[in-house]
Design a protein around this motif. Structure first.
Motif, PDB file in Angstrom:
ATOM      1  N   GLY A 135       6.475   2.829  18.518  1.00  0.00           N
ATOM      2  CA  GLY A 135       5.251   3.797  18.374  1.00  0.00           C
ATOM      3  C   GLY A 135       4.094   3.080  18.566  1.00  0.00           C
ATOM      4  O   GLY A 135       3.852   2.172  18.029  1.00  0.00           O
ATOM      5  N   VAL A 136       2.937   3.734  19.436  1.00  0.00           N
ATOM      6  CA  VAL A 136       1.888   3.144  19.659  1.00  0.00           C
ATOM      7  C   VAL A 136       0.443   4.109  19.074  1.00  0.00           C
ATOM      8  O   VAL A 136      -0.762   3.411  19.084  1.00  0.00           O
ATOM      9  CB  VAL A 136       1.567   2.775  21.052  1.00  0.00           C
ATOM     10  N   GLY A 137       0.659   5.190  18.673  1.00  0.00           N
ATOM     11  CA  GLY A 137      -0.545   6.143  18.590  1.00  0.00           C
ATOM     12  C   GLY A 137      -1.613   5.886  17.403  1.00  0.00           C
ATOM     13  O   GLY A 137      -2.569   6.052  17.490  1.00  0.00           O
ATOM     14  N   GLU A 138      -0.906   5.152  16.107  1.00  0.00           N
ATOM     15  CA  GLU A 138      -1.599   5.051  14.975  1.00  0.00           C
ATOM     16  C   GLU A 138      -1.955   3.778  14.817  1.00  0.00           C
ATOM     17  O   GLU A 138      -2.634   3.446  13.877  1.00  0.00           O
ATOM     18  CB  GLU A 138      -0.789   6.236  14.018  1.00  0.00           C
ATOM     19  N   VAL A 139      -0.875   2.680  15.098  1.00  0.00           N
ATOM     20  CA  VAL A 139      -1.019   1.516  14.561  1.00  0.00           C
ATOM     21  C   VAL A 139      -2.229   0.768  14.783  1.00  0.00           C
ATOM     22  O   VAL A 139      -2.914  -0.088  13.838  1.00  0.00           O
ATOM     23  CB  VAL A 139       0.203   0.444  14.888  1.00  0.00           C
ATOM     24  N   SER A 140      -3.013   1.205  15.781  1.00  0.00           N
ATOM     25  CA  SER A 140      -4.295   0.324  16.019  1.00  0.00           C
ATOM     26  C   SER A 140      -5.369   0.622  15.663  1.00  0.00           C
ATOM     27  O   SER A 140      -6.442   0.020  15.450  1.00  0.00           O
ATOM     28  CB  SER A 140      -4.542   0.412  17.661  1.00  0.00           C
ATOM     29  N   ILE A 141      -5.393   2.077  14.680  1.00  0.00           N
ATOM     30  CA  ILE A 141      -6.450   2.039  13.842  1.00  0.00           C
ATOM     31  C   ILE A 141      -6.451   1.212  12.398  1.00  0.00           C
ATOM     32  O   ILE A 141      -7.344   1.128  11.550  1.00  0.00           O
ATOM     33  CB  ILE A 141      -6.454   3.719  13.510  1.00  0.00           C
ATOM     34  N   THR A 142      -5.150   1.114  12.083  1.00  0.00           N
ATOM     35  CA  THR A 142      -4.960   0.216  10.786  1.00  0.00           C
ATOM     36  C   THR A 142      -5.540  -1.152  11.102  1.00  0.00           C
ATOM     37  O   THR A 142      -5.571  -1.688  12.085  1.00  0.00           O
ATOM     38  CB  THR A 142      -3.595   0.298  10.372  1.00  0.00           C
ATOM     39  N   GLY A 143      -6.286  -1.589  10.030  1.00  0.00           N
ATOM     40  CA  GLY A 143      -6.801  -2.925   9.991  1.00  0.00           C
ATOM     41  C   GLY A 143      -8.042  -3.251  10.777  1.00  0.00           C
ATOM     42  O   GLY A 143      -8.660  -4.167  10.636  1.00  0.00           O
ATOM     43  N   ALA A 144      -8.443  -2.126  11.459  1.00  0.00           N
ATOM     44  CA  ALA A 144      -9.548  -2.159  12.243  1.00  0.00           C
ATOM     45  C   ALA A 144     -10.971  -2.019  11.405  1.00  0.00           C
ATOM     46  O   ALA A 144     -11.741  -2.972  11.646  1.00  0.00           O
ATOM     47  CB  ALA A 144      -9.634  -0.956  13.401  1.00  0.00           C
ATOM     48  N   ALA A 145     -10.947  -1.218  10.417  1.00  0.00           N
ATOM     49  CA  ALA A 145     -12.110  -1.384   9.730  1.00  0.00           C
ATOM     50  C   ALA A 145     -12.480  -2.448   8.790  1.00  0.00           C
ATOM     51  O   ALA A 145     -13.416  -3.202   8.633  1.00  0.00           O
ATOM     52  CB  ALA A 145     -12.057  -0.058   8.778  1.00  0.00           C
ATOM     53  N   ALA A 146     -11.275  -3.216   8.357  1.00  0.00           N
ATOM     54  CA  ALA A 146     -11.266  -4.380   7.533  1.00  0.00           C
ATOM     55  C   ALA A 146     -11.531  -5.288   8.539  1.00  0.00           C
ATOM     56  O   ALA A 146     -12.475  -6.482   8.175  1.00  0.00           O
ATOM     57  CB  ALA A 146      -9.744  -4.701   7.132  1.00  0.00           C
ATOM     58  N   ALA A 147     -11.295  -5.533   9.867  1.00  0.00           N
ATOM     59  CA  ALA A 147     -11.572  -6.536  10.825  1.00  0.00           C
ATOM     60  C   ALA A 147     -13.082  -6.555  11.113  1.00  0.00           C
ATOM     61  O   ALA A 147     -13.727  -7.591  10.929  1.00  0.00           O
ATOM     62  CB  ALA A 147     -10.811  -6.392  12.057  1.00  0.00           C
ATOM     63  N   VAL A 148     -13.723  -5.298  11.149  1.00  0.00           N
ATOM     64  CA  VAL A 148     -14.987  -5.479  11.136  1.00  0.00           C
ATOM     65  C   VAL A 148     -15.657  -5.728   9.800  1.00  0.00           C
ATOM     66  O   VAL A 148     -16.746  -6.574   9.874  1.00  0.00           O
ATOM     67  CB  VAL A 148     -15.646  -3.808  11.454  1.00  0.00           C
ATOM     68  N   ALA A 149     -15.416  -5.306   8.555  1.00  0.00           N
ATOM     69  CA  ALA A 149     -15.665  -5.865   7.272  1.00  0.00           C
ATOM     70  C   ALA A 149     -15.767  -7.396   7.293  1.00  0.00           C
ATOM     71  O   ALA A 149     -16.717  -7.924   6.672  1.00  0.00           O
ATOM     72  CB  ALA A 149     -15.181  -4.993   6.391  1.00  0.00           C
TER      73      ALA A 149
END
Length: 757
Positions: free
Chosen positions: A719-733
């Protein structure tokens, strides 16, 4: 990448799976041929508009519709005083999964009670949308206001532990994490907050409803055709078989179109009351006031470690909110139970109920905001230890699930970090905060882990093979722009060995075999499982038909020895086409169906959950530039490397992964729903004031996936629909922390939080 496709074809026999195939509906959508829910015409079509309550809690004491009824073209004004009755929403039960479709428990226009500021309390119906909206503005209501709790921060102390169930545990524990934290040589203990967020699909919610006696046709942009149909049958007291839901094109959903909200119910109610086809297209503001968004949260993440970075304690607790009239808890601490091999773990989730619209699922509900806190805390622990953030993660990468010792069905997180570090140039990073500069810009590089569980639900599929060799796949799945139909066509073409252009996929219609909702990144795997089984049955039927003819070269060959290719069945150079077999037998077509009943599904799910932990994962790499004088943050580079199992369509998968990252950047830097803590009113309900990222905010996003199949999942896909939003905000922070030395604990990361003291 061409070599990769060639290798896949050689290893698996796949000709289409894995390739970057254009979306089958791409031309229809880009030329305007596609018709969405608000674009279907019917003779006598009327238009509806909503009147929203202006208080957070209370009762309606007076209704004045005289001016509204005087507007030319007005057909009816419905309020709680004259609206036909609907049946109440069903109680939520895991034995009836469609009960989860209730957006709220409110029985609209059947009560004088007001439960949130923005609740629909009247509906105007007119000959034109302009007349309906004007009439709605003239409806006058008076209220008796009651005390309301609308301030999440103020009500947080009243939170109660979340009740868990088989699908969503409220917490977990291993060892004594608090004691281990107190004894740890190195520790961090941080409090994070995330604001409410709202979906902003390109297609606002819309419904067209047509009654013909007790038969109902509904055009709706929905993520769950089956649940919507069941819900409407219950609410309006008609047989489910008498309702047809059509959703061939949905202009984005992200979770917001997974439930049944007021706009849908009141359109159907208005159509019944007026005996006219009725359309309601919500304004953008109307979406904010009637469709739930993501819950705000406060989170504590505390980590304890030995001097070498081995985690001895991991504590992750959260407080989120629901509405008094409904809402779904989010699995905020979910990833924390799987990502790090801490010797002691404590996870706990709590909830507070407010007098606000019920919250609902939004892309990777729980994991998206939970990984912001967890992965930010891990990065801060790395700073305290003086260990590279990637190295710290690898030292704590578990061989088995940390909480219960279950095996991972598929986990290649080490590989995603290794590939990502090389491609991103992580070795060039100077670990000292503020040490990397480009003119006036402070440059920072951050990483974070992505994680989302893998799900599968029952699905029914029918496959029809025509005498001309054409193949029709039928399933009432939802297509929201992610290429769902295209992916299933690729699978069917490979399984049957036919050209992709000879495959037609019928979807988006409740008259078709039932599919699960498009949510939880589960639709593709769920439908694929039944599609593969249906094609297997179909090939057996073709072979059985061929064996009846003495002239068939397939006589004497076992089905297991045959290969589906070149539009037929073959063993070496011996075989014949499907068209030849069916034509000789005088058959116009053959058909096969497959599906997973609920009992079999539940048995398999429970069996798998006892044995495995299934999830997609990945590594997010972000580079930012922060203006040293103004605090302006710009994301300058991004790389996401993911382990999502087998990829069906290289083009659509890449688009899904990029889309999730863009939403994650929005979470980190700009998105925030603002609520007036005096009135409970959303004060920025539009794209002019709720700031989603635009093209100027987003750099080129590089995505890479390992394309290694999970042997426990259909075709190996996860499944690819949702995994890519996870961790994204933390990577920016984390990148901002590296650039500036400041750890931002409260999203979004706005200028005021980075301005020099």
């Amino acid at each position: 990448m061409t070599t990769k496709y060639a290798e896949t074809e050689q290893q698996t026999g796949a000709k289409y799976v894995g390739r970057p195939v254009d979306r089958l509906d791409g031309r229809a959508k880009t030329t305007g041929e596609a018709r969405f829910a608000a674009e279907h015409r019917y003779p006598g079509l009327a238009h509806a508009a909503l009147v929203h309550a202006t208080i957070a809690r209370g009762r309606i004491t007076g209704v004045d519709t005289e001016a509204a009824r005087a507007v030319p073209g007005v057909i009816e004004v419905l309020t709680h005083e004259n609206a036909p009755a609907m049946k109440p929403a069903p109680a939520v039960s895991l034995l009836n999964l469609s009960s989860l479709a209730s957006g709220t428990s409110v029985n609209y226009l059947a009560t004088d009670e007001v439960h949130w500021n923005g609740q629909p309390v009247a509906v105007t119906v007119a000959e034109t949308p302009e007349a309906a909206r004007h009439a709605a503005s003239l409806v006058r209501l008076t209220y008796e206001e009651l005390p309301a709790a609308v301030d999440f921060a103020a009500e947080e102390p009243n939170a109660a532990p979340q009740k868990g169930n088989a699908l969503q545990p409220g917490g977990a524990a291993k060892g004594d994490a608090e004691a281990a934290l107190a004894a740890a040589p190195v520790s961090v203990d941080l409090r994070f907050t995330t604001p409410p967020y709202h979906h902003n699909a390109i297609e606002p919610h819309a419904t067209t409803a047509v009654w013909d006696g007790d038969r109902l046709t509904v055009h709706e942009g929905t993520q769950s055709i089956a649940w919507l149909r069941k819900h409407l049958a219950l609410r309006f007291g008609v047989p489910e078989q008498g309702i047809r839901v059509l959703a061939p094109f949905v202009g984005g959903g992200f979770g917001g179109k997974g439930s049944v909200w007021a706009g849908t119910l009141l359109t159907v109610l208005a159509a019944r009351a007026t005996a006219r086809p009725v359309r309601l297209a919500l304004t953008r503001e109307g979406v904010y006031h009637t469709v739930g968004g993501r819950t705000p949260s406060t989170q504590r993440v505390a980590l304890g470690a030995d001097a070498d970075g081995r985690m001895s304690a991991l504590i992750h607790t959260s407080v989120a909110r629901t509405g008094r009239i409904g809402g779904n808890p989010e699995q905020i601490t979910s990833a924390s139970g799987h990502l790090y091999d801490a010797r002691n773990i404590l996870l706990r989730q709590s909830l507070v109920q407010l007098d606000l619209l019920a919250n609902t699922a939004m892309r990777a509900p729980g994991e998206s905001i939970g990984t912001f806190a967890l992965e930010s805390a891990v990065d801060e622990l790395a700073c305290e230890l003086g260990i590279d953030p990637i190295e710290l993660r690898m030292r704590n990468e578990p061989a088995r699930n940390p909480l219960d010792g279950k095996r991972f069905a598929h986990r290649m997180l080490r590989e995603t970090y290794a590939v990502g570090a090389e491609r991103f140039g992580w070795r060039e990073r100077d670990p000292r905060p503020g040490s990397m500069r480009d003119g006036r810009w402070l440059v920072g590089m951050g990483v974070a882990t992505a994680y989302h569980p893998s799900w599968q639900m029952p699905a029914d599929v029918t496959v029809r093979l025509g005498a001309d060799g054409g193949l029709v796949v039928r399933c009432a799945m939802q297509e929201m722009g992610m290429g769902a139909a295209t992916a299933q066509a690729q699978i069917a073409a490979d399984e049957m060995g036919v050209p992709l252009e000879s495959v037609r996929v019928e979807y988006g219609d409740s008259e078709l075999p039932t599919a699960p909702g498009a949510g939880g990144s589960m639709q593709t795997a769920s439908v694929a499982a039944s599609l593969v089984e249906a094609t297997r049955k179909l090939k057996q039927s073709v072979h059985a038909l061929a064996r009846r003819s003495p002239a068939s070269p397939l006589r004497g060959l076992r089905p297991a020895d045959l290969e589906a290719r070149d539009g037929g069945l073959y063993q070496g150079g011996r075989g014949e086409t499907y068209a030849e077999i069916l034509t000789r037998a005088g058959r116009g077509h053959l058909e096969a169906s497959a599906g997973t009943g609920m009992i079999r599904f539940l048995a398999k799910t429970l069996r798998d959950r006892r044995r495995w932990v299934k999830a997609a994962c990945g590594a997010q790499f972000c580079e930012v530039r922060v203006d040293r004088d103004t605090g302006e943050v710009r994301v300058s580079r991004w790389l996401g490397v993911f382990d999502v199992g087998r990829v069906i369509n290289a083009k659509t998968a890449a688009g899904q992964l990029r889309g999730g990252i863009v939403m994650g950047i929005g979470m980190a830097l700009s998105e925030e729903t603002l609520i007036d803590h005096r009135t409970g009113r959303i004060v920025n309900p539009s794209l002019a004031e709720y700031h989603v990222p635009v093209h100027a905010d987003i750099p080129r996003i590089d995505v890479h996936y390992l394309d290694e199949p999970d042997p426990t999942m259909p075709l190996g896909l996860i499944g690819v629909g949702e995994v890519s939003i996870t961790g994204a905000a933390a990577a920016v922070a984390n990148a901002v922390r590296h650039a500036t030395g400041r750890r931002i604990l409260d999203l979004p990361i706005t200028l005021d939080k980075l301005l020099p003291d």
